[in-house]
Scaffold this motif. Sequence first.
Motif, PDB file in Angstrom:
ATOM      1  N   THR A 159     -17.372 -31.570  66.712  1.00 30.89           N
ATOM      2  CA  THR A 159     -16.307 -30.664  66.267  1.00 30.89           C
ATOM      3  C   THR A 159     -16.001 -30.884  64.788  1.00 30.89           C
ATOM      4  OG1 THR A 159     -15.385 -30.806  68.489  1.00 30.89           O
ATOM      5  CG2 THR A 159     -13.999 -29.860  66.807  1.00 30.89           C
ATOM      6  N   VAL A 160     -15.985 -32.139  64.370  1.00 31.42           N
ATOM      7  CA  VAL A 160     -15.736 -32.439  62.962  1.00 31.42           C
ATOM      8  C   VAL A 160     -16.849 -31.864  62.094  1.00 31.42           C
ATOM      9  CG1 VAL A 160     -15.567 -34.313  61.280  1.00 31.42           C
ATOM     10  CG2 VAL A 160     -14.347 -34.471  63.443  1.00 31.42           C
ATOM     11  N   LEU A 161     -18.094 -32.020  62.515  1.00 28.61           N
ATOM     12  CA  LEU A 161     -19.212 -31.455  61.743  1.00 28.61           C
ATOM     13  C   LEU A 161     -19.168 -29.936  61.723  1.00 28.61           C
ATOM     14  CD1 LEU A 161     -22.129 -33.843  62.719  1.00 28.61           C
ATOM     15  CD2 LEU A 161     -21.103 -33.561  60.469  1.00 28.61           C
ATOM     16  N   ALA A 162     -18.745 -29.316  62.812  1.00 28.83           N
ATOM     17  CA  ALA A 162     -18.640 -27.856  62.844  1.00 28.83           C
ATOM     18  C   ALA A 162     -17.562 -27.371  61.873  1.00 28.83           C
ATOM     19  CB  ALA A 162     -18.326 -27.385  64.260  1.00 28.83           C
ATOM     20  N   TRP A 163     -16.423 -28.058  61.850  1.00 31.19           N
ATOM     21  CA  TRP A 163     -15.368 -27.678  60.902  1.00 31.19           C
ATOM     22  C   TRP A 163     -15.821 -27.913  59.467  1.00 31.19           C
ATOM     23  CZ3 TRP A 163     -11.404 -24.667  61.286  1.00 31.19           C
ATOM     24  CH2 TRP A 163     -10.813 -24.454  62.507  1.00 31.19           C
ATOM     25  N   ALA A 164     -16.501 -29.015  59.209  1.00 32.93           N
ATOM     26  CA  ALA A 164     -16.987 -29.297  57.859  1.00 32.93           C
ATOM     27  C   ALA A 164     -17.993 -28.234  57.414  1.00 32.93           C
ATOM     28  CB  ALA A 164     -17.618 -30.679  57.803  1.00 32.93           C
ATOM     29  N   THR A 165     -18.857 -27.815  58.326  1.00 35.42           N
ATOM     30  CA  THR A 165     -19.827 -26.771  58.004  1.00 35.42           C
ATOM     31  C   THR A 165     -19.127 -25.466  57.675  1.00 35.42           C
ATOM     32  OG1 THR A 165     -21.447 -27.813  59.457  1.00 35.42           O
ATOM     33  CG2 THR A 165     -21.823 -25.506  58.880  1.00 35.42           C
ATOM     34  N   THR A 166     -18.140 -25.093  58.472  1.00 33.14           N
ATOM     35  CA  THR A 166     -17.408 -23.846  58.243  1.00 33.14           C
ATOM     36  C   THR A 166     -16.673 -23.868  56.908  1.00 33.14           C
ATOM     37  OG1 THR A 166     -17.115 -23.643  60.631  1.00 33.14           O
ATOM     38  CG2 THR A 166     -15.699 -22.292  59.235  1.00 33.14           C
ATOM     39  N   ILE A 167     -16.003 -24.970  56.622  1.00 34.65           N
ATOM     40  CA  ILE A 167     -15.264 -25.072  55.362  1.00 34.65           C
ATOM     41  C   ILE A 167     -16.220 -25.034  54.171  1.00 34.65           C
ATOM     42  CG2 ILE A 167     -13.873 -26.652  53.968  1.00 34.65           C
ATOM     43  CD1 ILE A 167     -12.533 -27.505  56.637  1.00 34.65           C
ATOM     44  N   MET A 168     -17.366 -25.694  54.284  1.00 30.03           N
ATOM     45  CA  MET A 168     -18.312 -25.702  53.166  1.00 30.03           C
ATOM     46  C   MET A 168     -18.947 -24.333  52.946  1.00 30.03           C
ATOM     47  SD  MET A 168     -19.977 -29.425  53.043  1.00 30.03           S
ATOM     48  CE  MET A 168     -20.355 -29.181  51.334  1.00 30.03           C
ATOM     49  N   ILE A 169     -19.157 -23.570  54.016  1.00 28.82           N
ATOM     50  CA  ILE A 169     -19.675 -22.206  53.858  1.00 28.82           C
ATOM     51  C   ILE A 169     -18.653 -21.334  53.143  1.00 28.82           C
ATOM     52  CG2 ILE A 169     -20.259 -20.118  55.150  1.00 28.82           C
ATOM     53  CD1 ILE A 169     -21.778 -21.915  57.108  1.00 28.82           C
ATOM     54  N   ILE A 170     -17.386 -21.472  53.505  1.00 32.22           N
ATOM     55  CA  ILE A 170     -16.331 -20.679  52.857  1.00 32.22           C
ATOM     56  C   ILE A 170     -16.222 -21.035  51.377  1.00 32.22           C
ATOM     57  CG2 ILE A 170     -13.833 -20.313  52.790  1.00 32.22           C
ATOM     58  CD1 ILE A 170     -13.885 -20.597  55.867  1.00 32.22           C
ATOM     59  N   VAL A 171     -16.252 -22.333  51.062  1.00 32.09           N
ATOM     60  CA  VAL A 171     -16.168 -22.757  49.665  1.00 32.09           C
ATOM     61  C   VAL A 171     -17.413 -22.300  48.896  1.00 32.09           C
ATOM     62  CG1 VAL A 171     -16.118 -24.777  48.147  1.00 32.09           C
ATOM     63  CG2 VAL A 171     -14.636 -24.679  50.137  1.00 32.09           C
ATOM     64  N   GLY A 172     -18.583 -22.388  49.526  1.00 28.66           N
ATOM     65  CA  GLY A 172     -19.808 -21.926  48.874  1.00 28.66           C
ATOM     66  C   GLY A 172     -19.779 -20.443  48.572  1.00 28.66           C
ATOM     67  N   LEU A 173     -19.283 -19.640  49.520  1.00 34.79           N
ATOM     68  CA  LEU A 173     -19.146 -18.205  49.277  1.00 34.79           C
ATOM     69  C   LEU A 173     -18.167 -17.932  48.143  1.00 34.79           C
ATOM     70  CD1 LEU A 173     -19.116 -16.717  52.894  1.00 34.79           C
ATOM     71  CD2 LEU A 173     -20.849 -16.375  51.125  1.00 34.79           C
ATOM     72  N   GLY A 174     -17.070 -18.695  48.118  1.00 32.64           N
ATOM     73  CA  GLY A 174     -16.093 -18.529  47.038  1.00 32.64           C
ATOM     74  C   GLY A 174     -16.680 -18.849  45.677  1.00 32.64           C
ATOM     75  N   LEU A 175     -17.458 -19.933  45.596  1.00 33.64           N
ATOM     76  CA  LEU A 175     -18.072 -20.295  44.320  1.00 33.64           C
ATOM     77  C   LEU A 175     -19.108 -19.273  43.874  1.00 33.64           C
ATOM     78  CD1 LEU A 175     -18.440 -24.130  44.806  1.00 33.64           C
ATOM     79  CD2 LEU A 175     -17.057 -22.978  43.093  1.00 33.64           C
ATOM     80  N   ILE A 176     -19.889 -18.768  44.811  1.00 36.44           N
ATOM     81  CA  ILE A 176     -20.871 -17.737  44.457  1.00 36.44           C
ATOM     82  C   ILE A 176     -20.170 -16.462  44.006  1.00 36.44           C
ATOM     83  CG2 ILE A 176     -22.674 -16.250  45.412  1.00 36.44           C
ATOM     84  CD1 ILE A 176     -23.609 -18.657  47.041  1.00 36.44           C
ATOM     85  N   ALA A 177     -19.070 -16.122  44.677  1.00 40.40           N
ATOM     86  CA  ALA A 177     -18.303 -14.938  44.272  1.00 40.40           C
ATOM     87  C   ALA A 177     -17.700 -15.131  42.879  1.00 40.40           C
ATOM     88  CB  ALA A 177     -17.211 -14.645  45.297  1.00 40.40           C
ATOM     89  N   LEU A 178     -17.196 -16.330  42.589  1.00 40.81           N
ATOM     90  CA  LEU A 178     -16.691 -16.594  41.240  1.00 40.81           C
ATOM     91  C   LEU A 178     -17.793 -16.432  40.204  1.00 40.81           C
ATOM     92  CD1 LEU A 178     -14.354 -19.705  41.546  1.00 40.81           C
ATOM     93  CD2 LEU A 178     -13.758 -17.469  40.665  1.00 40.81           C
ATOM     94  N   GLY A 179     -18.963 -16.975  40.500  1.00 36.42           N
ATOM     95  CA  GLY A 179     -20.070 -16.864  39.558  1.00 36.42           C
ATOM     96  C   GLY A 179     -20.543 -15.437  39.373  1.00 36.42           C
ATOM     97  N   ALA A 180     -20.472 -14.636  40.433  1.00 32.61           N
ATOM     98  CA  ALA A 180     -20.990 -13.269  40.354  1.00 32.61           C
ATOM     99  C   ALA A 180     -19.980 -12.302  39.740  1.00 32.61           C
ATOM    100  CB  ALA A 180     -21.386 -12.795  41.751  1.00 32.61           C
ATOM    101  N   PHE A 181     -18.701 -12.475  40.058  1.00 31.74           N
ATOM    102  CA  PHE A 181     -17.727 -11.446  39.683  1.00 31.74           C
ATOM    103  C   PHE A 181     -16.751 -11.871  38.596  1.00 31.74           C
ATOM    104  CE2 PHE A 181     -18.653 -10.498  44.224  1.00 31.74           C
ATOM    105  CZ  PHE A 181     -19.384  -9.351  43.988  1.00 31.74           C
ATOM    106  N   ARG A 182     -16.514 -13.169  38.427  1.00 32.77           N
ATOM    107  CA  ARG A 182     -15.490 -13.602  37.480  1.00 32.77           C
ATOM    108  C   ARG A 182     -16.094 -13.988  36.133  1.00 32.77           C
ATOM    109  NH1 ARG A 182     -11.909 -14.287  34.283  1.00 32.77           N
ATOM    110  NH2 ARG A 182     -10.237 -15.782  34.440  1.00 32.77           N
TER     111      ARG A 182
END
Length: 60
Positions: free
Chosen positions: A7-30
């Motif tokens: 469960t801890v690894l699943a939550w860590a994976t989910t949080i890291m995917i969200i942060v990764g998407l946010g960083l890619i969006a910052l790089g692409a749009f900001r």
Amino acid sequence: MAMNKNTVLAWATTIMIIVGLGLIALGAFRYNDVAGWGFAAVGVGFFAIAWVFNALKGRV
């Protein structure tokens, strides 16, 4: 709610995917200069680490 290792690894994976998407969006749009490439590269790195966490589920 009991949180075991998977469960801890699943939550860590989910949080890291969200942060990764946010960083890619910052790089692409900001940021339109060289900093955008850096943000996108770090976002892809977060995806790679999330992939490793997902692969570790059930093995640790």
